[in-house]
Write an enzyme that holds these catalytic residues in place. Sequence first.
Site, PDB file in Angstrom:
ATOM      1  N   LYS A  13       0.830  -1.214   0.000  1.00  0.00           N
ATOM      2  CA  LYS A  13       0.000   0.000   0.000  1.00  0.00           C
ATOM      3  C   LYS A  13       0.860   1.258   0.000  1.00  0.00           C
ATOM      4  CE  LYS A  13      -1.962  -1.055   3.951  1.00  0.00           C
ATOM      5  NZ  LYS A  13      -1.208  -2.268   4.316  1.00  0.00           N
ATOM      6  N   ARG A  88      -9.244   0.637   9.497  1.00  0.00           N
ATOM      7  CA  ARG A  88      -8.769  -0.722   9.766  1.00  0.00           C
ATOM      8  C   ARG A  88      -9.788  -1.516  10.571  1.00  0.00           C
ATOM      9  NH1 ARG A  88      -2.983   0.372   9.305  1.00  0.00           N
ATOM     10  NH2 ARG A  88      -1.789  -1.512   9.636  1.00  0.00           N
ATOM     11  N   ARG A 126      12.096  -5.968   4.656  1.00  0.00           N
ATOM     12  CA  ARG A 126      11.960  -4.517   4.483  1.00  0.00           C
ATOM     13  C   ARG A 126      12.938  -3.775   5.389  1.00  0.00           C
ATOM     14  NH1 ARG A 126       6.251  -1.576   5.363  1.00  0.00           N
ATOM     15  NH2 ARG A 126       6.400  -2.582   7.403  1.00  0.00           N
ATOM     16  N   ARG A 159      12.170  -1.863  11.004  1.00  0.00           N
ATOM     17  CA  ARG A 159      11.093  -1.488  11.916  1.00  0.00           C
ATOM     18  C   ARG A 159      10.931  -2.551  13.002  1.00  0.00           C
ATOM     19  NH1 ARG A 159       5.849   0.329   8.429  1.00  0.00           N
ATOM     20  NH2 ARG A 159       4.825  -0.945   9.998  1.00  0.00           N
ATOM     21  N   ARG A 170       0.471  -9.345  13.434  1.00  0.00           N
ATOM     22  CA  ARG A 170      -0.219  -8.294  12.659  1.00  0.00           C
ATOM     23  C   ARG A 170      -1.178  -8.927  11.638  1.00  0.00           C
ATOM     24  NH1 ARG A 170       4.880  -5.215  10.535  1.00  0.00           N
ATOM     25  NH2 ARG A 170       3.441  -3.913   9.358  1.00  0.00           N
TER      26      ARG A 170
HETATM   27  P1  AP5 Z   1       4.972  -1.522   1.757  1.00  0.00           P
HETATM   28  O1  AP5 Z   1       4.583  -0.722   0.565  1.00  0.00           O
HETATM   29  O2  AP5 Z   1       5.731  -0.862   2.851  1.00  0.00           O
HETATM   30  O3  AP5 Z   1       3.661  -2.262   2.332  1.00  0.00           O
HETATM   31  P2  AP5 Z   1       2.469  -1.696   3.237  1.00  0.00           P
HETATM   32  O4  AP5 Z   1       1.231  -2.399   2.761  1.00  0.00           O
HETATM   33  O5  AP5 Z   1       2.455  -0.211   3.237  1.00  0.00           O
HETATM   34  O6  AP5 Z   1       2.933  -2.309   4.637  1.00  0.00           O
HETATM   35  P3  AP5 Z   1       2.977  -1.687   6.121  1.00  0.00           P
HETATM   36  O7  AP5 Z   1       3.657  -2.729   6.975  1.00  0.00           O
HETATM   37  O8  AP5 Z   1       3.574  -0.326   6.145  1.00  0.00           O
HETATM   38  O9  AP5 Z   1       1.507  -1.643   6.456  1.00  0.00           O
HETATM   39  P4  AP5 Z   1       0.830  -1.797   7.789  1.00  0.00           P
HETATM   40  O10 AP5 Z   1      -0.555  -1.589   7.346  1.00  0.00           O
HETATM   41  O11 AP5 Z   1       1.014  -3.015   8.582  1.00  0.00           O
HETATM   42  O12 AP5 Z   1       1.604  -0.769   8.726  1.00  0.00           O
HETATM   43  P5  AP5 Z   1       1.260   0.697   9.141  1.00  0.00           P
HETATM   44  O13 AP5 Z   1       2.493   1.463   9.050  1.00  0.00           O
HETATM   45  O14 AP5 Z   1       0.029   1.192   8.444  1.00  0.00           O
HETATM   46  O15 AP5 Z   1       5.792  -2.803   1.230  1.00  0.00           O
HETATM   47  C1  AP5 Z   1       6.368  -3.728   2.142  1.00  0.00           C
HETATM   48  C2  AP5 Z   1       7.742  -4.182   1.592  1.00  0.00           C
HETATM   49  O16 AP5 Z   1       7.544  -4.882   0.359  1.00  0.00           O
HETATM   50  C3  AP5 Z   1       8.706  -3.023   1.256  1.00  0.00           C
HETATM   51  O17 AP5 Z   1      10.007  -3.426   1.571  1.00  0.00           O
HETATM   52  C4  AP5 Z   1       8.547  -2.817  -0.276  1.00  0.00           C
HETATM   53  O18 AP5 Z   1       9.752  -2.358  -0.858  1.00  0.00           O
HETATM   54  C5  AP5 Z   1       8.216  -4.244  -0.738  1.00  0.00           C
HETATM   55  N1  AP5 Z   1       7.281  -4.260  -1.863  1.00  0.00           N
HETATM   56  C6  AP5 Z   1       6.201  -3.453  -2.079  1.00  0.00           C
HETATM   57  N2  AP5 Z   1       5.554  -3.819  -3.203  1.00  0.00           N
HETATM   58  C7  AP5 Z   1       6.238  -4.888  -3.703  1.00  0.00           C
HETATM   59  C8  AP5 Z   1       6.040  -5.712  -4.862  1.00  0.00           C
HETATM   60  N3  AP5 Z   1       5.025  -5.512  -5.706  1.00  0.00           N
HETATM   61  N4  AP5 Z   1       6.906  -6.736  -5.069  1.00  0.00           N
HETATM   62  C9  AP5 Z   1       7.957  -6.957  -4.197  1.00  0.00           C
HETATM   63  N5  AP5 Z   1       8.210  -6.188  -3.105  1.00  0.00           N
HETATM   64  C10 AP5 Z   1       7.338  -5.168  -2.855  1.00  0.00           C
HETATM   65  O19 AP5 Z   1       0.838   0.485  10.666  1.00  0.00           O
HETATM   66  C11 AP5 Z   1       1.774   0.154  11.669  1.00  0.00           C
HETATM   67  C12 AP5 Z   1       1.044   0.008  13.002  1.00  0.00           C
HETATM   68  O20 AP5 Z   1       0.430   1.274  13.376  1.00  0.00           O
HETATM   69  C13 AP5 Z   1      -0.110  -0.986  13.029  1.00  0.00           C
HETATM   70  O21 AP5 Z   1       0.340  -2.308  13.246  1.00  0.00           O
HETATM   71  C14 AP5 Z   1      -0.964  -0.440  14.189  1.00  0.00           C
HETATM   72  O22 AP5 Z   1      -0.408  -0.760  15.433  1.00  0.00           O
HETATM   73  C15 AP5 Z   1      -0.847   1.067  14.003  1.00  0.00           C
HETATM   74  N6  AP5 Z   1      -1.914   1.606  13.132  1.00  0.00           N
HETATM   75  C16 AP5 Z   1      -1.740   2.202  11.913  1.00  0.00           C
HETATM   76  N7  AP5 Z   1      -2.925   2.560  11.401  1.00  0.00           N
HETATM   77  C17 AP5 Z   1      -3.862   2.197  12.311  1.00  0.00           C
HETATM   78  C18 AP5 Z   1      -5.292   2.278  12.323  1.00  0.00           C
HETATM   79  N8  AP5 Z   1      -5.987   2.807  11.298  1.00  0.00           N
HETATM   80  N9  AP5 Z   1      -5.946   1.791  13.408  1.00  0.00           N
HETATM   81  C19 AP5 Z   1      -5.269   1.269  14.455  1.00  0.00           C
HETATM   82  N10 AP5 Z   1      -3.912   1.144  14.504  1.00  0.00           N
HETATM   83  C20 AP5 Z   1      -3.229   1.611  13.433  1.00  0.00           C
END
Ligand code: AP5
Length: 214
Positions: A13, A88, A126, A159, A170
């Site tokens: 994403k 979420r 990552r 991270r 997660r």
């Molecule tokens: P990346 O693009 O970083 O993936 P992502 O879907 O953004 O993954 P995140 O881990 O950032 O999402 P998340 O939803 O768990 O974490 P968030 O920060 O929102 O890609 C991942 C890796 O793959 C990278 O290395 C990239 O280079 C590689 N890649 C990408 N596309 C690729 C492809 N096509 N092929 C190969 N490689 C590829 O949340 C973190 C924490 O914050 C949560 O756990 C929670 O505790 C809290 N939080 C955040 N939002 C909320 C909410 N709305 N409600 C409650 N708690 C929340």
Amino acid sequence: MRLIFLGAPGSGKGTQAVYLAERHGIPQISTGDILRKAVQDGSELGRKAQSIMQSGGLVPDDIIIELVRERLVQPDAGNGFILDGFPRTIAQAESLDAMLGEPKAIEMVLFFDVSEAEIVKRLTSRRTCSQCGKNYNVLSDPPPATGICDQCGGKIIQREDDTEVTVRKRLQVYEEKTAPLKSFYSAQNKLHLLHAEQAVEHVRSALDALVARL
Ligand code: AP5
């Protein structure tokens, strides 16, 4: 353009949101990035969120909803936005609908479809800039050997929630709390599936084709 990027952790994403936001001149609103910044700043929000994020749980809905409400009234969100990692839970989605109202409603929800095995591989490999948040991947997009971000000069780290144990937690939380949003948005006829297990460039083209319909 008012979009939601929905999908499991590591489904890509953030990678695609950065691209699309820049292309269309709209902000990428990532609740994860906002929370990580708060943790880094040592703010009250950061202190509340830190241990929850480290353990792979979700920050309480009321905190997140308020944070998004404040972000969406900023002037740069007036012409559209990409919500990345929000909503979420069903409660967050219902609050968002109430917050935006009909004339400004979400136009499209893009669901990033990726298998669990690929997610574990992507997240454990990552690496992230501790300063600007730019993502790298030791397998598909390696960081500079110096360990220093080529975008801002910050230190590149892993991270704390990208260890295999926390990634699996997660994913469990995602299945329980976030996956039901697929039915929620499908019932609103807004859900579009993206085959996000392909290479980054292919996902990007598929995304461009979908948003061109708006
Ligand atoms: P990346 O693009 O970083 O993936 P992502 O879907 O953004 O993954 P995140 O881990 O950032 O999402 P998340 O939803 O768990 O974490 P968030 O920060 O929102 O890609 C991942 C890796 O793959 C990278 O290395 C990239 O280079 C590689 N890649 C990408 N596309 C690729 C492809 N096509 N092929 C190969 N490689 C590829 O949340 C973190 C924490 O914050 C949560 O756990 C929670 O505790 C809290 N939080 C955040 N939002 C909320 C909410 N709305 N409600 C409650 N708690 C929340």
